[in-house]
Design a protein around this motif. Structure first.
Motif, PDB file in Angstrom:
ATOM      1  N   THR A 139     -18.779 -51.758  47.389  1.00  0.00           N
ATOM      2  CA  THR A 139     -19.936 -50.870  47.512  1.00  0.00           C
ATOM      3  C   THR A 139     -20.065 -49.983  46.295  1.00  0.00           C
ATOM      4  N   SER A 140     -18.930 -49.682  45.625  1.00  0.00           N
ATOM      5  CA  SER A 140     -18.977 -48.850  44.431  1.00  0.00           C
ATOM      6  C   SER A 140     -19.724 -49.542  43.304  1.00  0.00           C
ATOM      7  N   VAL A 141     -19.681 -50.884  43.300  1.00  0.00           N
ATOM      8  CA  VAL A 141     -20.388 -51.633  42.274  1.00  0.00           C
ATOM      9  C   VAL A 141     -21.873 -51.333  42.338  1.00  0.00           C
ATOM     10  N   LEU A 142     -22.385 -51.126  43.542  1.00  0.00           N
ATOM     11  CA  LEU A 142     -23.810 -50.884  43.713  1.00  0.00           C
ATOM     12  C   LEU A 142     -24.140 -49.396  43.766  1.00  0.00           C
ATOM     13  N   ALA A 143     -23.127 -48.562  44.008  1.00  0.00           N
ATOM     14  CA  ALA A 143     -23.392 -47.142  44.214  1.00  0.00           C
ATOM     15  C   ALA A 143     -23.865 -46.480  42.937  1.00  0.00           C
ATOM     16  N   GLN A 144     -24.930 -45.698  43.037  1.00  0.00           N
ATOM     17  CA  GLN A 144     -25.416 -44.937  41.897  1.00  0.00           C
ATOM     18  C   GLN A 144     -25.563 -43.466  42.269  1.00  0.00           C
ATOM     19  N   LYS A 145     -24.960 -43.079  43.370  1.00  0.00           N
ATOM     20  CA  LYS A 145     -24.963 -41.679  43.785  1.00  0.00           C
ATOM     21  C   LYS A 145     -23.506 -41.279  44.026  1.00  0.00           C
ATOM     22  N   LEU A 146     -22.956 -40.590  43.048  1.00  0.00           N
ATOM     23  CA  LEU A 146     -21.527 -40.297  43.067  1.00  0.00           C
ATOM     24  C   LEU A 146     -21.247 -38.861  42.660  1.00  0.00           C
ATOM     25  N   GLU A 147     -20.073 -38.360  43.066  1.00  0.00           N
ATOM     26  CA  GLU A 147     -19.494 -37.141  42.535  1.00  0.00           C
ATOM     27  C   GLU A 147     -18.085 -37.469  42.058  1.00  0.00           C
ATOM     28  N   VAL A 148     -17.811 -37.161  40.810  1.00  0.00           N
ATOM     29  CA  VAL A 148     -16.505 -37.453  40.227  1.00  0.00           C
ATOM     30  C   VAL A 148     -15.905 -36.147  39.728  1.00  0.00           C
ATOM     31  N   THR A 149     -14.728 -35.815  40.240  1.00  0.00           N
ATOM     32  CA  THR A 149     -14.036 -34.611  39.798  1.00  0.00           C
ATOM     33  C   THR A 149     -13.035 -34.980  38.711  1.00  0.00           C
ATOM     34  N   TYR A 150     -13.123 -34.279  37.590  1.00  0.00           N
ATOM     35  CA  TYR A 150     -12.190 -34.490  36.476  1.00  0.00           C
ATOM     36  C   TYR A 150     -11.322 -33.256  36.302  1.00  0.00           C
ATOM     37  N   GLN A 151     -10.093 -33.478  35.857  1.00  0.00           N
ATOM     38  CA  GLN A 151      -9.223 -32.367  35.500  1.00  0.00           C
ATOM     39  C   GLN A 151      -8.919 -32.468  34.008  1.00  0.00           C
ATOM     40  N   GLU A 152      -9.126 -31.351  33.332  1.00  0.00           N
ATOM     41  CA  GLU A 152      -8.935 -31.302  31.884  1.00  0.00           C
ATOM     42  C   GLU A 152      -7.647 -30.554  31.560  1.00  0.00           C
ATOM     43  N   VAL A 153      -6.811 -31.175  30.730  1.00  0.00           N
ATOM     44  CA  VAL A 153      -5.545 -30.563  30.342  1.00  0.00           C
ATOM     45  C   VAL A 153      -5.436 -30.567  28.821  1.00  0.00           C
ATOM     46  N   VAL A 154      -5.110 -29.408  28.256  1.00  0.00           N
ATOM     47  CA  VAL A 154      -4.927 -29.269  26.808  1.00  0.00           C
ATOM     48  C   VAL A 154      -3.438 -29.243  26.506  1.00  0.00           C
ATOM     49  N   LYS A 155      -3.002 -30.121  25.599  1.00  0.00           N
ATOM     50  CA  LYS A 155      -1.603 -30.144  25.180  1.00  0.00           C
ATOM     51  C   LYS A 155      -1.453 -29.306  23.915  1.00  0.00           C
ATOM     52  N   VAL A 156      -0.588 -28.298  23.975  1.00  0.00           N
ATOM     53  CA  VAL A 156      -0.444 -27.349  22.869  1.00  0.00           C
ATOM     54  C   VAL A 156       0.971 -27.421  22.295  1.00  0.00           C
ATOM     55  N   ASN A 157       1.056 -27.368  20.964  1.00  0.00           N
ATOM     56  CA  ASN A 157       2.332 -27.179  20.286  1.00  0.00           C
ATOM     57  C   ASN A 157       2.434 -25.686  19.982  1.00  0.00           C
ATOM     58  N   PRO A 158       3.187 -24.910  20.779  1.00  0.00           N
ATOM     59  CA  PRO A 158       3.185 -23.444  20.666  1.00  0.00           C
ATOM     60  C   PRO A 158       3.511 -22.921  19.275  1.00  0.00           C
ATOM     61  N   ASP A 159       4.532 -23.511  18.627  1.00  0.00           N
ATOM     62  CA  ASP A 159       4.945 -23.021  17.306  1.00  0.00           C
ATOM     63  C   ASP A 159       3.869 -23.267  16.259  1.00  0.00           C
ATOM     64  N   GLU A 160       3.308 -24.476  16.273  1.00  0.00           N
ATOM     65  CA  GLU A 160       2.274 -24.805  15.295  1.00  0.00           C
ATOM     66  C   GLU A 160       1.014 -23.988  15.536  1.00  0.00           C
ATOM     67  N   PHE A 161       0.684 -23.769  16.810  1.00  0.00           N
ATOM     68  CA  PHE A 161      -0.506 -22.978  17.122  1.00  0.00           C
ATOM     69  C   PHE A 161      -0.331 -21.537  16.661  1.00  0.00           C
ATOM     70  N   LYS A 162       0.849 -20.981  16.872  1.00  0.00           N
ATOM     71  CA  LYS A 162       1.094 -19.592  16.478  1.00  0.00           C
ATOM     72  C   LYS A 162       0.956 -19.415  14.976  1.00  0.00           C
ATOM     73  N   SER A 163       1.444 -20.389  14.211  1.00  0.00           N
ATOM     74  CA  SER A 163       1.365 -20.288  12.753  1.00  0.00           C
ATOM     75  C   SER A 163      -0.060 -20.418  12.242  1.00  0.00           C
ATOM     76  N   SER A 164      -0.963 -20.975  13.079  1.00  0.00           N
ATOM     77  CA  SER A 164      -2.356 -21.156  12.653  1.00  0.00           C
ATOM     78  C   SER A 164      -3.215 -19.939  12.951  1.00  0.00           C
ATOM     79  N   ILE A 165      -2.680 -18.985  13.745  1.00  0.00           N
ATOM     80  CA  ILE A 165      -3.442 -17.791  14.108  1.00  0.00           C
ATOM     81  C   ILE A 165      -3.267 -16.716  13.052  1.00  0.00           C
ATOM     82  N   ASN A 166      -4.356 -16.119  12.644  1.00  0.00           N
ATOM     83  CA  ASN A 166      -4.310 -15.058  11.646  1.00  0.00           C
ATOM     84  C   ASN A 166      -5.039 -13.823  12.163  1.00  0.00           C
ATOM     85  N   PHE A 167      -4.271 -12.860  12.681  1.00  0.00           N
ATOM     86  CA  PHE A 167      -4.851 -11.601  13.129  1.00  0.00           C
ATOM     87  C   PHE A 167      -4.629 -10.551  12.056  1.00  0.00           C
ATOM     88  N   SER A 168      -5.638  -9.726  11.808  1.00  0.00           N
ATOM     89  CA  SER A 168      -5.474  -8.682  10.806  1.00  0.00           C
ATOM     90  C   SER A 168      -6.174  -7.407  11.255  1.00  0.00           C
TER      91      SER A 168
END
Length: 261
Positions: free
Chosen positions: A16-45
């Motif tokens: 039935t999904s093959v024919l279905a054109q009325k759907l709700e799809v929930t996505y989860q977004e995850v960001v992978k961070v390298n903490p040390d590299e990210f910290k070195s890229s931040i410049n606060f002054s």
């Protein structure tokens, strides 16, 4: 017997999904961070002098960035919308500083017409609302024979070089003939259930993954509404406005420092 019935039920859902054109799809977004590299890229002054970030504030920044975020893709025939699912946040954040990075690219709301290849995206810039109206991007996907399963669906791999710094790896299912996916990603012969984005410009951000966690058929779904035609601009016009605003910030910052010196 129960196993056979379960298998038959699952096969029915797939057919039935093959024919279905009325759907709700929930996505989860995850960001992978390298903490040390990210910290070195931040410049606060402050007053032209570099200043360090308190450890508790920095730790909260990293935690917030990596906190999973949920989005909802709604499909009604050849039209779709994509919006962030807002959550109540009762956590306290030290220093009053919070950073939220998302590649979902939904703004306040994203609407696509897959037939006309048009999209509308609600955005804000300096407290002024705009509606970006433009054509969907042609990602020139390279299809692969590699497969795996997501939520019980057989999915196939596809890759795209988005630009000189960005690549996307998508997994789509031909069982759901919707040529769309999370955020601005679309154009494959089936619904995209997962996409991983890598961008070399974002120092310390290793990748961003948007993966489907639920697919529901919605037979009683009402027709979708696109964003209102208010302050319509193209994507290039929006980028130009963003660049001008960044230049203003730099100028204001420079003038402020000079006056204090």
């Amino acid at each position: 017997m129960r196993t056979i019935l379960t298998l038959l039920t699952y096969c029915t859902i797939l057919s039935t999904s093959v024919l279905a054109q009325k759907l709700e799809v929930t996505y989860q977004e995850v960001v992978k961070v390298n903490p040390d590299e990210f910290k070195s890229s931040i410049n606060f002054s402050s007053n032209g002098k570099s200043s360090s970030i308190p450890k508790d504030v920095y730790d909260n920044m990293i935690k917030d960035m990596q906190e999973p975020k949920d989005f909802l893709l709604t499909v009604f025939d050849n039209e779709t919308t994509y919006k962030k699912i807002e959550k109540i946040d009762n956590q306290q954040h030290s220093g009053g500083m919070r950073i939220s990075i998302s590649f979902g690219d939904s703004g306040s709301g994203l609407y696509k017409n897959l037939s006309s290849k048009e999209y509308y995206k609600s955005v804000k810039l300096m407290d002024k609302s705009y509606t970006i109206k433009d054509q969907l991007k042609d990602y020139k996907w390279q299809l692969s024979r590699e497969t795996k399963k997501i939520l019980g669906f057989d999915v196939r791999k596809a890759t795209s070089i988005v630009d000189s710094t960005t690549t996307a790896t998508a997994w789509y299912t031909p069982n759901i003939p919707v040529k769309d996916g999370p955020g601005m990603y679309d154009g494959l012969p089936g619904l995209i259930l997962e996409v991983e984005i890598k961008n070399t410009k974002n120092k310390g951000i290793e990748s961003n993954i948007m993966r489907a966690i639920e697919v529901k058929e919605m037979p009683n779904l009402k027709p979708l509404e696109k964003p209102k035609d208010k302050n319509i601009i193209s994507d290039n016009e929006y980028k130009t406005l963003m660049e001008k605003q960044m230049e203003r910030f730099k100028q204001m910052r420079s003038e402020g420092i000079d006056k204090k010196d």
